[in-house]
Design a protein around this motif. Structure first.
Motif, PDB file in Angstrom:
ATOM      1  N   LYS A 121       6.575 -19.739   7.868  1.00 37.70           N
ATOM      2  CA  LYS A 121       7.962 -20.187   7.726  1.00 37.70           C
ATOM      3  C   LYS A 121       8.200 -20.722   6.321  1.00 37.70           C
ATOM      4  N   ALA A 122       7.297 -21.569   5.829  1.00 44.11           N
ATOM      5  CA  ALA A 122       7.465 -22.138   4.497  1.00 44.11           C
ATOM      6  C   ALA A 122       7.487 -21.044   3.440  1.00 44.11           C
ATOM      7  N   ARG A 123       6.620 -20.047   3.597  1.00 40.70           N
ATOM      8  CA  ARG A 123       6.579 -18.961   2.604  1.00 40.70           C
ATOM      9  C   ARG A 123       7.901 -18.203   2.597  1.00 40.70           C
ATOM     10  N   CYS A 124       8.515 -18.026   3.770  1.00 39.73           N
ATOM     11  CA  CYS A 124       9.824 -17.367   3.824  1.00 39.73           C
ATOM     12  C   CYS A 124      10.896 -18.225   3.161  1.00 39.73           C
ATOM     13  N   VAL A 125      10.909 -19.526   3.444  1.00 38.76           N
ATOM     14  CA  VAL A 125      11.909 -20.406   2.840  1.00 38.76           C
ATOM     15  C   VAL A 125      11.749 -20.414   1.318  1.00 38.76           C
ATOM     16  N   ALA A 126      10.498 -20.368   0.849  1.00 33.31           N
ATOM     17  CA  ALA A 126      10.264 -20.347  -0.596  1.00 33.31           C
ATOM     18  C   ALA A 126      10.882 -19.116  -1.245  1.00 33.31           C
ATOM     19  N   ALA A 127      10.986 -18.021  -0.498  1.00 35.52           N
ATOM     20  CA  ALA A 127      11.582 -16.803  -1.046  1.00 35.52           C
ATOM     21  C   ALA A 127      13.074 -16.965  -1.331  1.00 35.52           C
ATOM     22  N   PHE A 128      13.701 -18.005  -0.730  1.00 33.18           N
ATOM     23  CA  PHE A 128      15.127 -18.259  -0.954  1.00 33.18           C
ATOM     24  C   PHE A 128      15.369 -19.414  -1.935  1.00 33.18           C
ATOM     25  N   GLU A 129      14.314 -19.896  -2.568  1.00 40.25           N
ATOM     26  CA  GLU A 129      14.453 -21.052  -3.458  1.00 40.25           C
ATOM     27  C   GLU A 129      15.481 -20.763  -4.543  1.00 40.25           C
ATOM     28  N   GLY A 130      16.398 -21.731  -4.737  1.00 34.95           N
ATOM     29  CA  GLY A 130      17.470 -21.563  -5.705  1.00 34.95           C
ATOM     30  C   GLY A 130      18.713 -20.902  -5.149  1.00 34.95           C
ATOM     31  N   ARG A 131      18.650 -20.436  -3.898  1.00 39.85           N
ATOM     32  CA  ARG A 131      19.808 -19.749  -3.294  1.00 39.85           C
ATOM     33  C   ARG A 131      20.338 -20.472  -2.057  1.00 39.85           C
ATOM     34  N   LEU A 132      19.800 -21.657  -1.760  1.00 36.69           N
ATOM     35  CA  LEU A 132      20.193 -22.373  -0.549  1.00 36.69           C
ATOM     36  C   LEU A 132      21.104 -23.547  -0.892  1.00 36.69           C
ATOM     37  N   PRO A 133      22.028 -23.888   0.006  1.00 34.82           N
ATOM     38  CA  PRO A 133      22.890 -25.055  -0.228  1.00 34.82           C
ATOM     39  C   PRO A 133      22.111 -26.354  -0.037  1.00 34.82           C
ATOM     40  N   ASP A 134      22.722 -27.475  -0.367  1.00 37.88           N
ATOM     41  CA  ASP A 134      22.052 -28.772  -0.188  1.00 37.88           C
ATOM     42  C   ASP A 134      21.790 -29.072   1.273  1.00 37.88           C
ATOM     43  N   ALA A 135      22.706 -28.643   2.155  1.00 37.80           N
ATOM     44  CA  ALA A 135      22.563 -28.883   3.595  1.00 37.80           C
ATOM     45  C   ALA A 135      22.509 -27.531   4.310  1.00 37.80           C
ATOM     46  N   PHE A 136      21.506 -27.346   5.149  1.00 39.96           N
ATOM     47  CA  PHE A 136      21.371 -26.083   5.873  1.00 39.96           C
ATOM     48  C   PHE A 136      20.408 -26.266   7.036  1.00 39.96           C
ATOM     49  N   THR A 137      20.407 -25.276   7.924  1.00 43.90           N
ATOM     50  CA  THR A 137      19.454 -25.207   9.031  1.00 43.90           C
ATOM     51  C   THR A 137      18.678 -23.910   8.907  1.00 43.90           C
ATOM     52  N   VAL A 138      17.363 -23.991   9.095  1.00 41.20           N
ATOM     53  CA  VAL A 138      16.528 -22.793   9.115  1.00 41.20           C
ATOM     54  C   VAL A 138      15.778 -22.776  10.441  1.00 41.20           C
ATOM     55  N   ASP A 139      16.027 -21.739  11.223  1.00 39.36           N
ATOM     56  CA  ASP A 139      15.554 -21.638  12.603  1.00 39.36           C
ATOM     57  C   ASP A 139      14.701 -20.387  12.727  1.00 39.36           C
ATOM     58  N   VAL A 140      13.461 -20.523  13.216  1.00 37.91           N
ATOM     59  CA  VAL A 140      12.586 -19.361  13.339  1.00 37.91           C
ATOM     60  C   VAL A 140      11.981 -19.284  14.737  1.00 37.91           C
ATOM     61  N   ARG A 141      11.613 -18.060  15.098  1.00 40.54           N
ATOM     62  CA  ARG A 141      10.827 -17.783  16.290  1.00 40.54           C
ATOM     63  C   ARG A 141       9.529 -17.138  15.822  1.00 40.54           C
ATOM     64  N   PHE A 142       8.411 -17.696  16.272  1.00 41.67           N
ATOM     65  CA  PHE A 142       7.111 -17.138  15.929  1.00 41.67           C
ATOM     66  C   PHE A 142       6.754 -16.073  16.958  1.00 41.67           C
ATOM     67  N   LYS A 143       6.377 -14.910  16.474  1.00 38.64           N
ATOM     68  CA  LYS A 143       6.079 -13.765  17.333  1.00 38.64           C
ATOM     69  C   LYS A 143       4.563 -13.526  17.330  1.00 38.64           C
ATOM     70  N   ALA A 144       4.150 -12.319  16.968  1.00 34.38           N
ATOM     71  CA  ALA A 144       2.725 -12.004  16.927  1.00 34.38           C
ATOM     72  C   ALA A 144       2.064 -12.686  15.732  1.00 34.38           C
ATOM     73  N   PRO A 145       0.799 -13.099  15.865  1.00 37.86           N
ATOM     74  CA  PRO A 145       0.122 -13.757  14.752  1.00 37.86           C
ATOM     75  C   PRO A 145      -0.161 -12.807  13.602  1.00 37.86           C
ATOM     76  N   ILE A 146      -0.250 -13.375  12.387  1.00 44.45           N
ATOM     77  CA  ILE A 146      -0.639 -12.621  11.197  1.00 44.45           C
ATOM     78  C   ILE A 146      -2.150 -12.727  11.053  1.00 44.45           C
ATOM     79  N   LEU A 147      -2.843 -11.604  11.201  1.00 42.14           N
ATOM     80  CA  LEU A 147      -4.294 -11.594  11.065  1.00 42.14           C
ATOM     81  C   LEU A 147      -4.670 -11.624   9.587  1.00 42.14           C
TER      82      LEU A 147
END
Length: 266
Positions: A207-233
């Protein structure tokens, strides 16, 4: 975070005897001051730039020891081994700064049925000078005893916007900064003892790695909601996709199957 090793050992030794149908009502409260070296290490592992503003996912690692304390304390109804982190929602009401003392509270709530068992939420909140500025809801699933009635629709992978190679050491590196030293993340041998062919990446790292991909493009206030599916081997390669929506973004991690699906709204 040093007591987490003991808490995991405690969970392994005593957790399988737990039975119950209610969540305990107690909570944890503490004041946290950000260690800038720790913050910088977290940023490097997760792909954020090093700066004074905290990534939206960073307070989760500050809350994590208290979360584990609650889930290994007397009265908690489920064994920790085999309890699966299936979703996480973070709401940031304004940017948090490394210079601010953070008042942190953690509690359990909303035990409810699920088609595969029962699920519940671990809620962590941060306040600064009495004002709540950040809320994290981690949803966990205890498998067993559910109806098993959910229909599984065939999913189509989204068009990738990037390809990420995930190193075999990312589980150990994230464990160092998060305190989450669950054996399934650390080494192929310990992962195989829990039924995985290789070590798997932490959900909150992905999740953190995905949020980092949006760095500089997010507003000051936001919600980030994820569902974890299959594990990454580990090691592995995943496709990252990001698509703008009316009020934010939709994103996902895939390989042959979905690993994570999420939305950012602001």
């Amino acid at each position: 975070m040093g007591n987490l090793t003991w808490l995991y050992a405690k969970a392994a030794l005593t957790g399988f005897t737990r039975r119950g149908s209610t969540l305990p009502s107690y909570s944890r409260e503490l004041r946290v001051e950000v260690d800038r070296e720790h913050l910088a290490a977290y940023n490097r592992v997760c792909g954020f730039g090093v700066r004074d503003e905290l990534p939206a996912t960073y307070p989760h690692v500050l809350a994590f020891p208290s979360q584990i304390e609650l889930m290994t304390a007397p009265g908690f109804p489920f064994p920790l081994p085999g309890t699966v982190h299936v979703a996480n929602r973070i709401t940031q009401l304004r940017p948090l700064l490394a210079s601010e003392p953070l008042d942190l509270t953690v509690h359990l709530e909303n035990l409810r049925p699920h088609e595969r068992g029962r699920q519940f939420d671990v809620v962590s909140a941060v306040s600064v000078d009495g004002e709540q500025v950040w809320v994290d809801v981690s949803t966990y699933l205890r498998i067993g005893g559910g109806s098993g009635s959910a229909d599984k629709a065939q999913e189509e992978p989204p068009k990738p916007t990037g390809v990420w190679r995930v190193g075999g050491d990312i589980g150990r590196r994230y464990a160092e900064v998060s305190g989450d030293r669950n054996p399934i993340h650390l080494h192929p041998l310990t992962a195989r003892a829990f039924g995985f062919p290789r070590a798997i990446a932490h959900g909150m790292w992905s999740k953190a790695r995905c949020v980092a991909a949006f760095e500089g493009r997010l507003p000051d206030a936001f919600t980030v909601d994820v569902r974890f599916k299959a594990p990454i081997l580990l090691p592995g390669k995943v496709d990252f996709s990001a698509k703008p929506t009316a009020d934010g973004w939709r994103f996902a991690l895939w390989s042959r199957k979905p690993h994570l699906e999420g939305v950012i709204s602001g």
